[in-house]
Design an enzyme around this catalytic site. Structure first.
Site, mmCIF file in Angstrom:
data_model
loop_
_atom_site.group_PDB
_atom_site.id
_atom_site.type_symbol
_atom_site.label_atom_id
_atom_site.label_comp_id
_atom_site.label_asym_id
_atom_site.label_seq_id
_atom_site.Cartn_x
_atom_site.Cartn_y
_atom_site.Cartn_z
ATOM 1 N N ARG B 15 44.062 32.515 34.478
ATOM 2 C CA ARG B 15 43.973 31.353 35.371
ATOM 3 C C ARG B 15 42.547 31.213 35.923
ATOM 4 O O ARG B 15 41.773 30.388 35.470
ATOM 5 C CB ARG B 15 44.994 31.504 36.526
ATOM 6 C CG ARG B 15 45.297 30.204 37.262
ATOM 7 C CD ARG B 15 44.337 29.853 38.390
ATOM 8 N NE ARG B 15 44.235 30.900 39.403
ATOM 9 C CZ ARG B 15 43.334 30.861 40.374
ATOM 10 N NH1 ARG B 15 42.462 29.869 40.466
ATOM 11 N NH2 ARG B 15 43.263 31.849 41.255
ATOM 12 N N ASP B 16 42.181 32.078 36.862
ATOM 13 C CA ASP B 16 40.869 32.008 37.507
ATOM 14 C C ASP B 16 39.750 32.161 36.472
ATOM 15 O O ASP B 16 38.709 31.506 36.563
ATOM 16 C CB ASP B 16 40.774 33.133 38.546
ATOM 17 C CG ASP B 16 39.752 32.861 39.634
ATOM 18 O OD1 ASP B 16 39.174 31.763 39.642
ATOM 19 O OD2 ASP B 16 39.533 33.752 40.477
ATOM 20 N N HIS B 207 40.131 40.664 46.402
ATOM 21 C CA HIS B 207 39.777 39.783 45.284
ATOM 22 C C HIS B 207 38.260 39.578 45.368
ATOM 23 O O HIS B 207 37.787 38.639 46.002
ATOM 24 C CB HIS B 207 40.540 38.455 45.452
ATOM 25 C CG HIS B 207 40.279 37.437 44.383
ATOM 26 N ND1 HIS B 207 41.232 37.053 43.475
ATOM 27 C CD2 HIS B 207 39.174 36.723 44.056
ATOM 28 C CE1 HIS B 207 40.737 36.137 42.654
ATOM 29 N NE2 HIS B 207 39.472 35.923 42.992
ATOM 30 N N CYS B 240 30.564 32.256 37.887
ATOM 31 C CA CYS B 240 30.558 31.798 39.274
ATOM 32 C C CYS B 240 30.182 30.331 39.323
ATOM 33 O O CYS B 240 29.061 29.963 38.991
ATOM 34 C CB CYS B 240 29.562 32.611 40.098
ATOM 35 S SG CYS B 240 29.455 32.046 41.807
ATOM 36 N N ASN B 249 34.432 36.811 38.780
ATOM 37 C CA ASN B 249 35.429 37.869 38.971
ATOM 38 C C ASN B 249 34.960 39.221 38.450
ATOM 39 O O ASN B 249 34.367 39.307 37.380
ATOM 40 C CB ASN B 249 36.697 37.506 38.189
ATOM 41 C CG ASN B 249 37.447 36.358 38.804
ATOM 42 O OD1 ASN B 249 38.031 36.483 39.865
ATOM 43 N ND2 ASN B 249 37.414 35.204 38.135
#
Lengths: 299, 299
Positions: B15-16, B207, B240, B249
């Protein structure tokens, strides 16, 4: 937890960072790198290696580098001198600090310098004696402190033994090298605790590689123990000779970002340092391995 | 220091990690990624985002992903559902856990979801109510917990306030996001301490982004405080969006390498995970941002 209030960075980019570059780098480029690092606030720069050009061709201009650099007040410019011949040459160039290089792994010592750990220490004795007579400080490196590419795990007691031998021989500081970057924070702490039983904490330095991405976590862990000297390389120059394409030295910029965030004084101007990293990586056509630097430049 | 004995990783790569990819990624590739992650031992995988394809075109196949995945025993497959419409669609797909996304920064909330932090929390209330009625767990995210691209510093008290609101509203876990990766270890600890005054430590997740290279050091620092849930992305997928070309991440592989070294159980097979990272980065033509993975592959 006893964080130091200030940390001294030992910049190893010009030596450890460049020594494995396959293409010749102009002496003028090396001199400009050293000068820019000094201007950014690095107070300790390892500038050259007095080894045979047969083994490390990139360091063949060590005399030109050591005599050509513009000395700034308060900055130590040191050189690696693995033997008496190298030391004599370095002394002729007016060097004020040199370094010798031992290993905590028997297999690594055999493969890297073709003798046992004990034999290598014996060979350093005349180097230290001669340096002392010339009023030149000697720094000791111990490699493979958190793992060896040939032996795997290394016992903290073995690291402590080699570090103590170097310290007892007269090294004013011992730098503990995670040569292949396999360490993790608790291992780093345990190793450091073993070494610090024999050597005062303020005589120890952490030289950690970022090959497995762990360097900054490991540095944070040993900062908690009070380590106040850190070796690093601008833009993470160097790579890892034991894992092609992987990272080597931790990037100085990322260390300074960490220290700034922890409120630990380093005397270094991060923006100027980052600028230097961008300049040298462009000059030699290498990726910039400092994440902080890449992020700062792309905001 | 109260290290957890085991840590649960929440894999956000599908997802991210993928949501900002400009080129369409085949649903089949996403499904294979999710399946390989499950096979590597990831027990919690954020699989999709039920947002409008107008805003996030890459997640337009959320229904196909959520209904197409092969469910493995004991694995939670969750989805981001920012509003009631998204939640209803996710429920139709048989989702068992969803997530809502708040910010600790007013400016970020305004620019990102076009309303104040308080307003965003109000909008989540019916989502949580409906999820509860459907017996679906809700995870809460708080972004910008260690800095905001628009406001800069964020007060720990503000993070604590938003986290508490989400927790009080019924989120079973609150994930604290260093969205732009500007945090350093002591800041991370202080923020966590502020949040943990209101929420039990075992209901909190870290996170952290690696934009400035600090993620693993920050994770180590909060592990020392007892955090036992970490969000990460295989191969550091994601980048980013606030610093072009920079890391986003933290890579799951690097986190697992850290945990393995600390003797903290994660249930994840690092080799299989690294293989998955190499596969997906080749499949979508992205660099592998896991240093551990690159090092393991190049020994």
């Amino acid at each position: 937890m006893t964080f130091p209030t200030s940390v001294r960075l030992v910049e190893v980019g010009p030596r450890d960072g460049l020594q494995n570059e396959p293409e010749a780098i102009a002496t003028a480029t090396k001199l400009e790198l050293i000068d820019r690092l000094g201007a950014a606030g690095l107070a300790h720069i390892e500038a050259a290696s007095f080894v045979s050009p047969k083994w490390v061709p990139q360091m063949a201009d060590h005399r030109e580098v050591m005599t050509g650099l513009t000395r700034r007040n308060g900055i130590v410019y040191s050189a690696l001198t693995p033997n008496l011949k190298g030391l004599e040459a370095a002394l002729e160039c007016g060097v004020e600090e040199v370094a010798v290089f031992g290993a905590a792994s028997e297999a690594f010592s055999q493969k890297n310098i073709n003798c046992s750990v004990a034999e290598s220490l014996k060979r350093f004795a005349p180097v230290l004696e001669r340096a002392k007579a010339a009023n030149v400080r000697v720094r000791g490196y111990v490699s493979c402190v958190l793992g060896c590419p040939y032996e795997g795990e290394i016992a903290p007691a073995k690291v402590a033994e080699v570090a103590k031998a170097l310290f007892d021989m007269g090294c004013y500081e011992v730098s503990l090298g995670d040569t292949i970057g396999t360490g993790t924070p608790l291992k780093a702490k345990r190793m450091l605790e073993a070494v610090a039983r024999d050597i005062p904490m303020d005589k120890l330095a952490a030289h950690f590689h970022d090959t497995y991405g762990q360097a900054l976590a490991n540095l944070y862990a040993v900062l908690e123990e009070g380590v106040a000297v850190i070796d690093s390389s601008v833009a993470g120059l160097g790579g890892c000779p034991y894992a092609k394409g992987a990272s080597g030295n931790v990037a100085s910029e990322d260390v300074v970002y960490l220290l700034d965030g922890l409120g630990i004084e380093s005397g270094i101007d991060l923006d100027k340092l980052a600028e230097t990293g961008h300049w040298i990586t462009q000059a030699i056509g290498r990726p910039n391995r400092s994440k902080a630097s890449v992020a700062l430049a792309s905001r």
